[in-house]
Enzyme design. Structure first.
Site, PDB file in Angstrom:
ATOM      1  N   GLU A  78       0.863  -1.310   0.010  1.00  0.00           N
ATOM      2  CA  GLU A  78      -0.007  -0.182   0.078  1.00  0.00           C
ATOM      3  C   GLU A  78       0.845   1.144  -0.140  1.00  0.00           C
ATOM      4  OE1 GLU A  78      -2.343   1.906  -0.441  1.00  0.00           O
ATOM      5  OE2 GLU A  78      -4.305   0.899  -0.070  1.00  0.00           O
ATOM      6  N   ASN A 116     -10.395   4.360   1.268  1.00  0.00           N
ATOM      7  CA  ASN A 116      -9.436   4.518   0.021  1.00  0.00           C
ATOM      8  C   ASN A 116      -9.617   5.561  -0.642  1.00  0.00           C
ATOM      9  OD1 ASN A 116      -7.796   2.079  -0.032  1.00  0.00           O
ATOM     10  ND2 ASN A 116      -9.490   0.745  -0.165  1.00  0.00           N
ATOM     11  N   ASP A 165      -9.836   0.871  -4.994  1.00  0.00           N
ATOM     12  CA  ASP A 165      -8.930   0.962  -4.172  1.00  0.00           C
ATOM     13  C   ASP A 165      -8.264   2.358  -3.977  1.00  0.00           C
ATOM     14  OD1 ASP A 165      -6.652   0.087  -1.927  1.00  0.00           O
ATOM     15  OD2 ASP A 165      -7.486  -1.881  -2.642  1.00  0.00           O
TER      16      ASP A 165
END
Length: 276
Positions: free
Chosen positions: A13, A137, A187
């Site tokens: 991430e 997100n 995302d």
């Protein structure tokens, strides 16, 4: 498409091209680790997102706090608590805004419905923006800093909200992209220099571009299903990087969890500096 770094992340991430250092930083949330191409840093709790402060310092969001971290010396200073009284939650996606603030989302480690929230940290103040979020997100911003985007991934929607001159929301969020019919999960996301959104889709193995009016531009495919977050970088910000996750995947695809790069005709821009 090339493999930028073959290190498999359980939950990659938060890729950040540090403009002062000319290098990519990214996280493996589950392994409590910050990566670069040349080294890694381990922490005692989950870490997920960063913004750059100076040549050597970054702001990092973890499961219990926001802190400044020196990449050279490894020294750190806590700036504020982040749901430190709730061990069930952690930080997730985050990004600096053009006004020098830093947006960060929280969520339940077990992804319990509505357990998370979106926050903005700005000049020493942490303010909750919206709560009742399940998977935070896609925080990213128009180049002029007057529009923010974000997503609660399970809703299949990307939201848009107007910002005031200091970067605080000043209107009611509205849906700008709705993928409910397709069943797609937005995302992480980033905007390019023209203000277009580039969204990583969990489960689709791609980053896809959309204009602010919702017109689809282009799709960049990657060899793993769980693409998590894009970032622009490189000497002219035309390289598109993307992190991915190997979490819960039972096949033997070596690309799962790797970090990728693709040369594009696009023009990104440097991430804003976080002002403390």
């Amino acid at each position: 498409m090339t493999v930028f770094d073959a290190t498999p992340c359980i939950l990659g991430e938060g890729p950040l091209w540090h403009p002062g250092r000319g290098e990519l930083l990214w996280f493996d949330i589950v392994n409590c680790r910050l990566h670069s191409a040349s080294r890694q840093w381990d922490f005692p709790e989950m870490v997920s997102a960063a913004g750059w402060i100076s040549q050597d310092e970054v702001l990092i969001a973890s499961e219990s706090r926001i802190f400044r971290f020196n990449l050279g010396s490894g020294t750190e200073e806590t700036l504020c608590a982040l749901e430190a009284d709730n061990p069930e939650t952690r930080s997730n996606d985050g990004r600096a805004d053009p006004m020098g603030g830093f947006w960060i989302g929280t969520m339940a480690k077990a992804e319990a419905n509505g357990a998370g929230a979106f926050y903005r940290f700005y000049k020493g103040e942490l303010r909750k923006l919206w709560e009742g979020i399940t998977v935070t997100n896609a925080q990213c911003f128009a180049p002029d800093g007057r529009t923010a985007y974000f997503s609660d991934t399970p809703t299949h929607q990307v939201m848009r909200v107007a910002l005031d001159s200091h970067g605080w929301p000043c209107a009611t969020p509205e849906v700008v992209l709705d993928f409910t019919a397709q069943g797609w999960y937005p995302d992480g996301a980033v905007t390019d220099a023209a203000g277009n959104l580039w969204i990583a889709f969990w489960g689709r193995g791609c980053v896809e571009g959309y204009t602010p009016s919702g017109e689809k531009l282009q799709t960049y495919d990657f060899p793993c299903p769980q693409t998590t977050c894009p970032a622009f970088g490189g000497s002219d910000f035309s390289q598109l990087y993307c992190t991915s996750a190997a979490r819960d995947l039972t096949n033997d695809n070596p690309a799962n969890g790797q970090t990728f790069a693709v040369d594009t005709p696009l023009k990104g821009r440097a991430e804003p500096r976080v002002l403390l």
